[in-house]
Design a protein around this motif. Sequence first.
Motif, PDB file in Angstrom:
ATOM      1  N   LYS A 174     -63.105  31.051   6.280  1.00 17.60           N
ATOM      2  CA  LYS A 174     -64.087  31.191   7.353  1.00 17.60           C
ATOM      3  C   LYS A 174     -63.568  30.582   8.648  1.00 17.60           C
ATOM      4  CE  LYS A 174     -68.333  31.172   4.578  1.00 17.60           C
ATOM      5  NZ  LYS A 174     -69.554  30.380   4.244  1.00 17.60           N
ATOM      6  N   ASN A 175     -62.938  29.419   8.534  1.00 15.77           N
ATOM      7  CA  ASN A 175     -62.416  28.746   9.722  1.00 15.77           C
ATOM      8  C   ASN A 175     -61.233  29.509  10.313  1.00 15.77           C
ATOM      9  OD1 ASN A 175     -64.253  26.610   9.632  1.00 15.77           O
ATOM     10  ND2 ASN A 175     -62.962  25.406   8.256  1.00 15.77           N
ATOM     11  N   GLU A 176     -60.361  29.989   9.438  1.00 21.80           N
ATOM     12  CA  GLU A 176     -59.139  30.637   9.907  1.00 21.80           C
ATOM     13  C   GLU A 176     -59.392  32.027  10.478  1.00 21.80           C
ATOM     14  OE1 GLU A 176     -54.621  31.789   8.375  1.00 21.80           O
ATOM     15  OE2 GLU A 176     -56.052  30.862   6.987  1.00 21.80           O
ATOM     16  N   PHE A 177     -60.419  32.714   9.948  1.00 19.51           N
ATOM     17  CA  PHE A 177     -60.626  34.110  10.337  1.00 19.51           C
ATOM     18  C   PHE A 177     -61.974  34.345  11.021  1.00 19.51           C
ATOM     19  CE2 PHE A 177     -57.404  34.322   6.999  1.00 19.51           C
ATOM     20  CZ  PHE A 177     -56.434  35.063   7.655  1.00 19.51           C
ATOM     21  N   SER A 178     -62.528  33.313  11.617  1.00 23.52           N
ATOM     22  CA  SER A 178     -63.694  33.528  12.467  1.00 23.52           C
ATOM     23  C   SER A 178     -63.272  34.364  13.673  1.00 23.52           C
ATOM     24  CB  SER A 178     -64.270  32.192  12.938  1.00 23.52           C
ATOM     25  OG  SER A 178     -63.355  31.561  13.824  1.00 23.52           O
ATOM     26  N   VAL A 179     -64.212  34.997  14.319  1.00 22.08           N
ATOM     27  CA  VAL A 179     -63.892  35.807  15.498  1.00 22.08           C
ATOM     28  C   VAL A 179     -63.168  34.958  16.541  1.00 22.08           C
ATOM     29  CG1 VAL A 179     -64.873  37.079  17.448  1.00 22.08           C
ATOM     30  CG2 VAL A 179     -65.766  37.462  15.144  1.00 22.08           C
ATOM     31  N   HIS A 180     -63.648  33.742  16.746  1.00 25.60           N
ATOM     32  CA  HIS A 180     -63.037  32.861  17.743  1.00 25.60           C
ATOM     33  C   HIS A 180     -61.588  32.557  17.401  1.00 25.60           C
ATOM     34  CE1 HIS A 180     -62.613  29.627  20.665  1.00 25.60           C
ATOM     35  NE2 HIS A 180     -62.213  28.818  19.697  1.00 25.60           N
ATOM     36  N   ARG A 181     -61.302  32.262  16.131  1.00 24.18           N
ATOM     37  CA  ARG A 181     -59.936  31.921  15.735  1.00 24.18           C
ATOM     38  C   ARG A 181     -59.017  33.145  15.807  1.00 24.18           C
ATOM     39  NH1 ARG A 181     -56.883  29.372  15.743  1.00 24.18           N
ATOM     40  NH2 ARG A 181     -56.012  28.879  13.701  1.00 24.18           N
ATOM     41  N   VAL A 182     -59.524  34.301  15.430  1.00 23.04           N
ATOM     42  CA  VAL A 182     -58.692  35.501  15.511  1.00 23.04           C
ATOM     43  C   VAL A 182     -58.358  35.817  16.962  1.00 23.04           C
ATOM     44  CG1 VAL A 182     -58.589  37.991  15.085  1.00 23.04           C
ATOM     45  CG2 VAL A 182     -59.488  36.449  13.321  1.00 23.04           C
ATOM     46  N   LEU A 183     -59.319  35.650  17.851  1.00 24.90           N
ATOM     47  CA  LEU A 183     -59.041  35.860  19.275  1.00 24.90           C
ATOM     48  C   LEU A 183     -57.929  34.930  19.751  1.00 24.90           C
ATOM     49  CD1 LEU A 183     -62.663  36.310  20.686  1.00 24.90           C
ATOM     50  CD2 LEU A 183     -60.844  38.027  20.707  1.00 24.90           C
ATOM     51  N   GLU A 184     -57.929  33.705  19.259  1.00 27.28           N
ATOM     52  CA  GLU A 184     -56.862  32.769  19.604  1.00 27.28           C
ATOM     53  C   GLU A 184     -55.522  33.245  19.042  1.00 27.28           C
ATOM     54  OE1 GLU A 184     -57.993  28.980  18.110  1.00 27.28           O
ATOM     55  OE2 GLU A 184     -59.262  28.490  19.836  1.00 27.28           O
ATOM     56  N   LYS A 185     -55.545  33.746  17.801  1.00 28.16           N
ATOM     57  CA  LYS A 185     -54.318  34.182  17.136  1.00 28.16           C
ATOM     58  C   LYS A 185     -53.642  35.343  17.878  1.00 28.16           C
ATOM     59  CE  LYS A 185     -55.896  33.143  12.383  1.00 28.16           C
ATOM     60  NZ  LYS A 185     -54.825  32.291  11.853  1.00 28.16           N
ATOM     61  N   VAL A 186     -54.456  36.218  18.452  1.00 26.05           N
ATOM     62  CA  VAL A 186     -53.888  37.441  19.047  1.00 26.05           C
ATOM     63  C   VAL A 186     -53.738  37.358  20.555  1.00 26.05           C
ATOM     64  CG1 VAL A 186     -54.878  38.820  17.182  1.00 26.05           C
ATOM     65  CG2 VAL A 186     -56.126  38.622  19.350  1.00 26.05           C
TER      66      VAL A 186
ATOM     67  N   HIS B  31     -51.752  35.920  22.537  1.00 27.87           N
ATOM     68  CA  HIS B  31     -50.398  36.028  23.087  1.00 27.87           C
ATOM     69  C   HIS B  31     -49.780  37.409  22.857  1.00 27.87           C
ATOM     70  CE1 HIS B  31     -49.633  35.269  18.846  1.00 27.87           C
ATOM     71  NE2 HIS B  31     -48.378  35.690  19.026  1.00 27.87           N
ATOM     72  N   LEU B  32     -50.419  38.236  22.030  1.00 26.69           N
ATOM     73  CA  LEU B  32     -49.842  39.537  21.686  1.00 26.69           C
ATOM     74  C   LEU B  32     -50.104  40.599  22.759  1.00 26.69           C
ATOM     75  CD1 LEU B  32     -50.705  39.618  17.871  1.00 26.69           C
ATOM     76  CD2 LEU B  32     -48.478  39.164  18.933  1.00 26.69           C
ATOM     77  N   LYS B  33     -51.151  40.382  23.542  1.00 27.66           N
ATOM     78  CA  LYS B  33     -51.461  41.200  24.726  1.00 27.66           C
ATOM     79  C   LYS B  33     -51.873  42.638  24.402  1.00 27.66           C
ATOM     80  CE  LYS B  33     -50.358  37.708  27.324  1.00 27.66           C
ATOM     81  NZ  LYS B  33     -51.421  36.892  27.930  1.00 27.66           N
ATOM     82  N   LYS B  34     -50.976  43.464  23.872  1.00 24.63           N
ATOM     83  CA  LYS B  34     -51.268  44.872  23.631  1.00 24.63           C
ATOM     84  C   LYS B  34     -51.406  45.156  22.139  1.00 24.63           C
ATOM     85  CE  LYS B  34     -48.926  46.682  27.742  1.00 24.63           C
ATOM     86  NZ  LYS B  34     -50.136  47.269  28.361  1.00 24.63           N
ATOM     87  N   PHE B  35     -52.134  46.237  21.817  1.00 24.42           N
ATOM     88  CA  PHE B  35     -52.350  46.575  20.410  1.00 24.42           C
ATOM     89  C   PHE B  35     -51.040  46.891  19.696  1.00 24.42           C
ATOM     90  CE2 PHE B  35     -53.432  49.281  16.812  1.00 24.42           C
ATOM     91  CZ  PHE B  35     -54.424  48.523  16.210  1.00 24.42           C
ATOM     92  N   GLU B  36     -50.072  47.397  20.416  1.00 24.71           N
ATOM     93  CA  GLU B  36     -48.789  47.744  19.799  1.00 24.71           C
ATOM     94  C   GLU B  36     -48.051  46.515  19.281  1.00 24.71           C
ATOM     95  OE1 GLU B  36     -49.990  51.029  22.474  1.00 24.71           O
ATOM     96  OE2 GLU B  36     -49.897  48.837  22.669  1.00 24.71           O
ATOM     97  N   ASN B  37     -48.393  45.332  19.783  1.00 24.33           N
ATOM     98  CA  ASN B  37     -47.775  44.089  19.314  1.00 24.33           C
ATOM     99  C   ASN B  37     -48.510  43.586  18.079  1.00 24.33           C
ATOM    100  OD1 ASN B  37     -46.003  44.178  21.531  1.00 24.33           O
ATOM    101  ND2 ASN B  37     -47.483  43.110  22.823  1.00 24.33           N
TER     102      ASN B  37
ATOM    103  N   PHE C 229     -52.708  41.211  12.233  1.00 21.82           N
ATOM    104  CA  PHE C 229     -53.501  41.322  13.452  1.00 21.82           C
ATOM    105  C   PHE C 229     -52.626  41.779  14.613  1.00 21.82           C
ATOM    106  CE2 PHE C 229     -56.431  38.486  11.151  1.00 21.82           C
ATOM    107  CZ  PHE C 229     -57.593  39.210  11.323  1.00 21.82           C
ATOM    108  N   HIS C 230     -53.223  42.581  15.483  1.00 19.91           N
ATOM    109  CA  HIS C 230     -52.563  43.126  16.653  1.00 19.91           C
ATOM    110  C   HIS C 230     -53.118  42.463  17.916  1.00 19.91           C
ATOM    111  CE1 HIS C 230     -51.005  46.886  14.639  1.00 19.91           C
ATOM    112  NE2 HIS C 230     -51.915  46.509  13.772  1.00 19.91           N
ATOM    113  N   GLY C 231     -52.426  42.671  19.024  1.00 21.24           N
ATOM    114  CA  GLY C 231     -53.050  42.388  20.297  1.00 21.24           C
ATOM    115  C   GLY C 231     -54.227  43.342  20.489  1.00 21.24           C
ATOM    116  N   LYS C 232     -55.225  42.927  21.232  1.00 22.76           N
ATOM    117  CA  LYS C 232     -56.435  43.739  21.458  1.00 22.76           C
ATOM    118  C   LYS C 232     -57.126  44.097  20.140  1.00 22.76           C
ATOM    119  CE  LYS C 232     -55.882  44.116  25.950  1.00 22.76           C
ATOM    120  NZ  LYS C 232     -56.832  43.536  26.918  1.00 22.76           N
ATOM    121  N   HIS C 233     -56.926  43.258  19.121  1.00 19.81           N
ATOM    122  CA  HIS C 233     -57.494  43.597  17.816  1.00 19.81           C
ATOM    123  C   HIS C 233     -59.018  43.537  17.842  1.00 19.81           C
ATOM    124  CE1 HIS C 233     -56.175  44.161  13.546  1.00 19.81           C
ATOM    125  NE2 HIS C 233     -57.462  44.052  13.406  1.00 19.81           N
ATOM    126  N   ILE C 234     -59.544  42.619  18.604  1.00 25.82           N
ATOM    127  CA  ILE C 234     -60.998  42.487  18.730  1.00 25.82           C
ATOM    128  C   ILE C 234     -61.400  42.922  20.130  1.00 25.82           C
ATOM    129  CG2 ILE C 234     -62.939  40.875  18.733  1.00 25.82           C
ATOM    130  CD1 ILE C 234     -61.484  39.257  16.636  1.00 25.82           C
TER     131      ILE C 234
END
Length: 214
Positions: free
Chosen positions: A146-158, A160-166, A173-178
Amino acid sequence: MLNKISNFVLRKKEKQKVIQFSPPRTGSTLVWNALKLYVNDPHKTHLIKDVDKVSKKLVVSTIRNPFDMVCSSIHRYEKTFNEQSVQETLQMFESYNFNILLTLTEKKNCLILKYESFYNNYDFLFNELNYFFNKSISTREISSFKNEFSVHRVLEKVSHLKKFENYNPENHFHGKHIGPNNGAPNSYDKYLNEDMKNQIKKSFKDIFSYFEYN
């Protein structure tokens, strides 16, 4: 929910062959990460061409309101919402043979999860998976997930990826995943006019009917 759920005994984690099959933008990446608590190396795919080829494997699928599926896909590529972008997105979904989900609903080796039921409700998600695999995941593991995959944490994870292609191969998880609505169900009215909705209803008519989406 009209899906069929069968109770399998999970004897040895490494020997189970599990397919995580879903149309894109239906929460499949979150569920794939949850599956790793039950089995080693679940196979994630957006395409199954022949149901018979997975008849001896366990299949976990996800489905989402098609209106939100289409909106989420358009957001990830930062396209403008219009009838052309909707049509292009529908063609992409059709290439994944998403209607095979209707066949999988009748299979005892398949669990189908509705996005709207497990969005921000990981207790529901793990209750369904525990029953399907006949294995209970510890409270500690669920809390960590729950802590690792909350919406807030996933936004943090992605971030730096910037674009969905990353793409991060470790968690898929991709950039722009959420998207801009944090994946919240029933956000489509902000983006779709009636003509666009009719386009989507025509392509997904059986999905709308079977899974009782309006």
